[in-house]
Design a protein around this motif. Structure first.
Motif, PDB file in Angstrom:
ATOM      1  N   PRO A   1      -2.091 -12.340  13.688  1.00 24.65           N
ATOM      2  CA  PRO A   1      -2.395 -11.070  14.352  1.00 24.65           C
ATOM      3  C   PRO A   1      -3.172 -10.116  13.463  1.00 24.65           C
ATOM      4  N   ASN A   2      -3.744  -9.089  14.070  1.00 28.84           N
ATOM      5  CA  ASN A   2      -4.382  -8.011  13.304  1.00 28.84           C
ATOM      6  C   ASN A   2      -3.325  -7.195  12.583  1.00 28.84           C
ATOM      7  N   GLY A   3      -3.721  -6.629  11.457  1.00 32.58           N
ATOM      8  CA  GLY A   3      -2.862  -5.664  10.783  1.00 32.58           C
ATOM      9  C   GLY A   3      -1.725  -6.272   9.984  1.00 32.58           C
ATOM     10  N   ILE A   4      -1.839  -7.577   9.616  1.00 32.00           N
ATOM     11  CA  ILE A   4      -0.750  -8.151   8.828  1.00 32.00           C
ATOM     12  C   ILE A   4      -1.228  -8.665   7.479  1.00 32.00           C
ATOM     13  N   GLY A   5      -2.402  -8.236   7.047  1.00 34.63           N
ATOM     14  CA  GLY A   5      -2.760  -8.478   5.655  1.00 34.63           C
ATOM     15  C   GLY A   5      -3.766  -9.586   5.394  1.00 34.63           C
ATOM     16  N   LYS A   6      -4.468 -10.071   6.420  1.00 41.93           N
ATOM     17  CA  LYS A   6      -5.445 -11.138   6.183  1.00 41.93           C
ATOM     18  C   LYS A   6      -6.597 -10.631   5.306  1.00 41.93           C
ATOM     19  N   SER A   7      -7.122  -9.464   5.643  1.00 42.67           N
ATOM     20  CA  SER A   7      -8.218  -8.920   4.821  1.00 42.67           C
ATOM     21  C   SER A   7      -7.718  -8.549   3.439  1.00 42.67           C
ATOM     22  N   THR A   8      -6.486  -8.059   3.369  1.00 44.10           N
ATOM     23  CA  THR A   8      -5.905  -7.722   2.064  1.00 44.10           C
ATOM     24  C   THR A   8      -5.854  -8.963   1.181  1.00 44.10           C
TER      25      THR A   8
ATOM     26  N   PHE B   1       3.047  -0.634   4.045  1.00 44.47           N
ATOM     27  CA  PHE B   1       2.729  -2.011   4.413  1.00 44.47           C
ATOM     28  C   PHE B   1       2.910  -2.892   3.197  1.00 44.47           C
TER      29      PHE B   1
ATOM     30  N   TYR C   1       0.845  -1.189   0.000  1.00 42.73           N
ATOM     31  CA  TYR C   1       0.000   0.000   0.000  1.00 42.73           C
ATOM     32  C   TYR C   1       0.880   1.239   0.000  1.00 42.73           C
TER      33      TYR C   1
ATOM     34  N   ALA D   1       1.040  -3.641  10.512  1.00 42.87           N
ATOM     35  CA  ALA D   1       1.110  -2.354   9.812  1.00 42.87           C
ATOM     36  C   ALA D   1       2.417  -2.159   9.048  1.00 42.87           C
TER      37      ALA D   1
HETATM   38  P1  ADP Z   1      -5.595  -7.770   8.857  1.00 47.27           P
HETATM   39  O1  ADP Z   1      -6.785  -8.228   8.067  1.00 47.27           O
HETATM   40  O2  ADP Z   1      -4.572  -8.844   9.063  1.00 47.27           O
HETATM   41  O3  ADP Z   1      -5.966  -7.094  10.147  1.00 47.27           O
HETATM   42  P2  ADP Z   1      -5.316  -5.781   6.746  1.00 47.27           P
HETATM   43  O4  ADP Z   1      -5.131  -6.545   5.491  1.00 47.27           O
HETATM   44  O5  ADP Z   1      -6.652  -5.201   7.020  1.00 47.27           O
HETATM   45  O6  ADP Z   1      -4.821  -6.667   7.980  1.00 47.27           O
HETATM   46  O7  ADP Z   1      -4.290  -4.565   6.785  1.00 47.27           O
HETATM   47  C1  ADP Z   1      -2.880  -4.737   6.741  1.00 47.27           C
HETATM   48  C2  ADP Z   1      -2.205  -3.372   6.820  1.00 47.27           C
HETATM   49  O8  ADP Z   1      -2.478  -2.641   5.634  1.00 47.27           O
HETATM   50  C3  ADP Z   1      -2.673  -2.490   7.965  1.00 47.27           C
HETATM   51  O9  ADP Z   1      -1.578  -1.787   8.463  1.00 47.27           O
HETATM   52  C4  ADP Z   1      -3.658  -1.554   7.302  1.00 47.27           C
HETATM   53  O10 ADP Z   1      -3.719  -0.324   8.014  1.00 47.27           O
HETATM   54  C5  ADP Z   1      -3.060  -1.374   5.925  1.00 47.27           C
HETATM   55  N1  ADP Z   1      -4.085  -1.094   4.904  1.00 47.27           N
HETATM   56  C6  ADP Z   1      -5.202  -1.836   4.683  1.00 47.27           C
HETATM   57  N2  ADP Z   1      -5.904  -1.330   3.644  1.00 47.27           N
HETATM   58  C7  ADP Z   1      -5.224  -0.240   3.210  1.00 47.27           C
HETATM   59  C8  ADP Z   1      -5.436   0.718   2.171  1.00 47.27           C
HETATM   60  N3  ADP Z   1      -6.501   0.629   1.343  1.00 47.27           N
HETATM   61  N4  ADP Z   1      -4.530   1.698   2.022  1.00 47.27           N
HETATM   62  C9  ADP Z   1      -3.458   1.784   2.818  1.00 47.27           C
HETATM   63  N5  ADP Z   1      -3.192   0.913   3.821  1.00 47.27           N
HETATM   64  C10 ADP Z   1      -4.055  -0.088   4.011  1.00 47.27           C
END
Ligand code: ADP
Ligand code: ADP
Length: 542
Positions: free
Chosen positions: A325-332, A305, A300, A484
């Motif tokens: 953990p949270n914030g390591i790209g699972k949703s991504t 990240f 991103y 992050a």
């Molecule tokens: P998880 O699902 O593991 O909690 P995410 O995939 O949501 O993690 O996010 C991973 C990192 O990418 C986080 O630091 C988040 O703030 C950052 N992030 C997520 N989406 C975006 C975006 N659209 N633009 C910039 N940073 C992003």
């Protein structure tokens, strides 16, 4: 079979046959003739953490209103108000006597953390720091901010925070207050396991070091086990009446709850028990591959990240648990698979239909639940859909409600139903456990499993409730990294290897309860903890 259903129980192992009956005694409080009645009260104790385990709608909030002196109970005499002496008389000789005496004799100050942290921005706007400073009666804010890892967000406005950040801010705001009695209604939603354990530690410290009374409602049983000194079970018929048992040891209380039978009360609250696999399940690797993805990369912005995913494959009919953990790209990663995001490196087969339930649910339209769900599937209302989706997710009672009026747990169930109702090859569910009680987690788990099996589909479920993952997953996709900053995902692996990798990253081991086989977090540095780490067996007995 219980004899009623000819074939397999439509609710799997979770039908309640003989609903508990109202007690043949006066309740503590009854809201009105033919209204909800509460029997029994939890007994907070100085220097101890008391838990309540039970479904939503069973009177937990009512009990807290009473213990906070905001509701004088009527002892079942609708239209009258008892005085505290009468209530005290009714509870003389019980675990509650001491608390009620203290309450009668002096002002009890209460601090509480609400259940639905997502609503905080509706009630408060402005900088997070301002909110926290207002509540810092004990002068401990800096320490709480540091330990909860919310330093990076204290200068942001409340309405920009994620659910996980709001949860930790709400916890800090509650624990910073100077109260005799703290009530925490669910601390784990949106938090990862390390954050859950930190929250548990902070709550325990306040009880142990400062002699405060803590009362917690928690549905993540691994965390409740760690957090509480004693627990009350709440049972009954949600919305009609609730019975709070006298305190039980945490271990016995959770065991009885899982077994579905309360021993002292001689009460069956569920037809069968909830069982865990003590040994790693043999991987059922026969399934066809649904999707094979190459190594993927995504970053991103200017690379603040970055995520790198090893190549892997997902199989038909399996439930793939996703942990980390949270914030390591699972949703991504989920969004890459869903085609909502394009990877920087690698390519995902775009021919795949993916249904996605996000972690933070956004279905707030002024529309009825039935209208919403029937707009998603033509199967709505068919006997198949009712059996597979509506019944296990307990949707019948809320079909006519507006989406905007739903509670957090109701909204979660509708969102899971909406996801499963789509016609897709891959169902991605991000934290389906949030705001569901234990019973609902088990029902949702079995609905997701059955659905994947029956439809030759695959479910990928991201969750932080280890019991839910245990009951749900056939294999695991383990994420690790630095929140992050960077994230890595290994290929999907068997439960044993996956749990070992995941838990060694966290430095946590689990032992098994000798009676029920349920996993319990080992005390760090205990003999078992050291032995299991040496053997490399963090979760399953070899
Ligand atoms: P998880 O699902 O593991 O909690 P995410 O995939 O949501 O993690 O996010 C991973 C990192 O990418 C986080 O630091 C988040 O703030 C950052 N992030 C997520 N989406 C975006 C975006 N659209 N633009 C910039 N940073 C992003
Ligand atoms: P929980 O906290 O376990 O979800 P509550 O104590 O909030 O349960 O509610 C238990 C039941 O009492 C619910 O059915 C609710 O509708 C009912 N109830 C709560 N407050 C009132 C009230 N002021 N008047 C009538 N019924 C109420």
């Amino acid at each position: 079979s219980c004899g009623i259903c000819v074939e397999k129980c439509p609710f799997d192992a979770i039908q309640i046959l003989n609903l508990p009956q109202e007690l043949d005694e006066e309740p503590v409080h009854r809201y009105g003739e033919n209204s909800f009645a509460l029997y029994g009260l939890p007994a907070p104790e100085e220097g101890r953490v008391t838990g309540i385990l039970g479904p939503n709608g069973i009177g937990k909030t009512t009990a807290v209103h009473i213990l906070a002196d905001e509701l004088t109970p009527n002892l079942g005499e609708v239209g009258t108000e008892s005085d505290w002496d009468a209530v005290l008389e009714a509870y003389r000789g019980t675990a509650l006597q001491e608390y009620l005496e203290a309450m009668r004799d002096e002002e009890m100050t209460v601090a509480r953390k609400p259940q639905y942290v997502d609503q905080i921005p509706d009630q408060f706007d402005g900088a997070t720091r301002t909110l926290l400073e207002q509540t810092d009666e004990r002068g401990v804010l800096d320490e709480l901010v540091e330990r909860l890892g919310i330093g990076p967000v204290v200068d942001q406005d409340i309405d920009t925070l994620s659910g996980g950040e709001l949860q930790r801010v709400a916890l800090a705001a509650t624990l910073a207050r100077d109260a005799d009695f703290y009530f925490l209604d669910e601390v784990t939603p949106y938090l990862d396991i390390s954050q859950r354990m930190t929250a548990a530690r902070l709550i325990r410290d306040l009880a142990e070091n400062e002699g405060r009374s803590m009362l917690v409602v928690e549905h993540d049983l691994a965390i409740l086990d760690l957090l509480a000194d004693a627990i009350h079970i709440g049972y009954g018929q949600p919305g009609a009446f609730g019975i709070i048992t006298p305190p039980k040891s945490v271990k016995n209380g959770i065991n009885e709850y899982l077994s579905g039978y309360l021993e002292n009360e001689n009460m069956r609250i569920r037809e069968t028990d909830i069982e865990f696999e003590e040994h790693a399940p043999a991987s059922n690797s026969t399934g066809k591959t649904v999707i094979e993805y190459p190594a993927l990369g995504k970053s991103y912005g200017d690379g603040e990240f970055s995520l790198s995913v090893d190549a892997g494959e997902i199989r038909e009919g399996e439930v793939l648990g996703v942990v980390g953990p949270n914030g390591i790209g699972k949703s991504t990663f989920a969004k890459l698979l869903a085609g909502q995001l394009d990877p920087d490196a690698g390519a995902v087969d775009a021919g795949l239909d993916i249904a996605y339930k996000p972690q933070y649910i956004d279905i707030d339209q002024p529309m009825r639940v039935d209208a919403f769900l029937s707009s998603i599937t033509n199967e709505f209302g068919s006997s198949y859909w009712n059996t597979e989706i509506a019944q296990p997710l307990q949707l019948e009672a809320i079909m006519e409600q507006s989406l905007t009026d739903l509670s957090g747990g109701e909204r979660q169930r509708v969102a899971i139903a909406a996801c499963l109702s789509e016609d897709a090859d891959l169902y991605l569910l991000d934290e389906p456990s949030a705001h569901l009680d234990v019973e609902q987690r088990v029902r949702a788990t079995s609905a997701i499993r059955r659905y994947a099996e029956h439809n030759d589909a695959t479910a990928m479920v991201i969750d932080h409730d280890i019991y839910m993952i245990d009951l749900l997953a056939d294999r695991l996709l383990v994420f690790d990294g630095e929140p992050a900053i960077e994230g890595r995902a290994a290929p999907p692996q068997g439960m044993r290897e996956g749990m070992n990798e995941f838990l060694s990253n966290l430095d946590i081991t689990f032992r098994r309860d000798e009676r029920t086989g349920r996993p319990r977090i080992n005390k760090p540095g205990s003999q078992l903890d050291r032995e299991q780490k040496n053997a490399g067996e963090y979760y399953y007995a070899p």
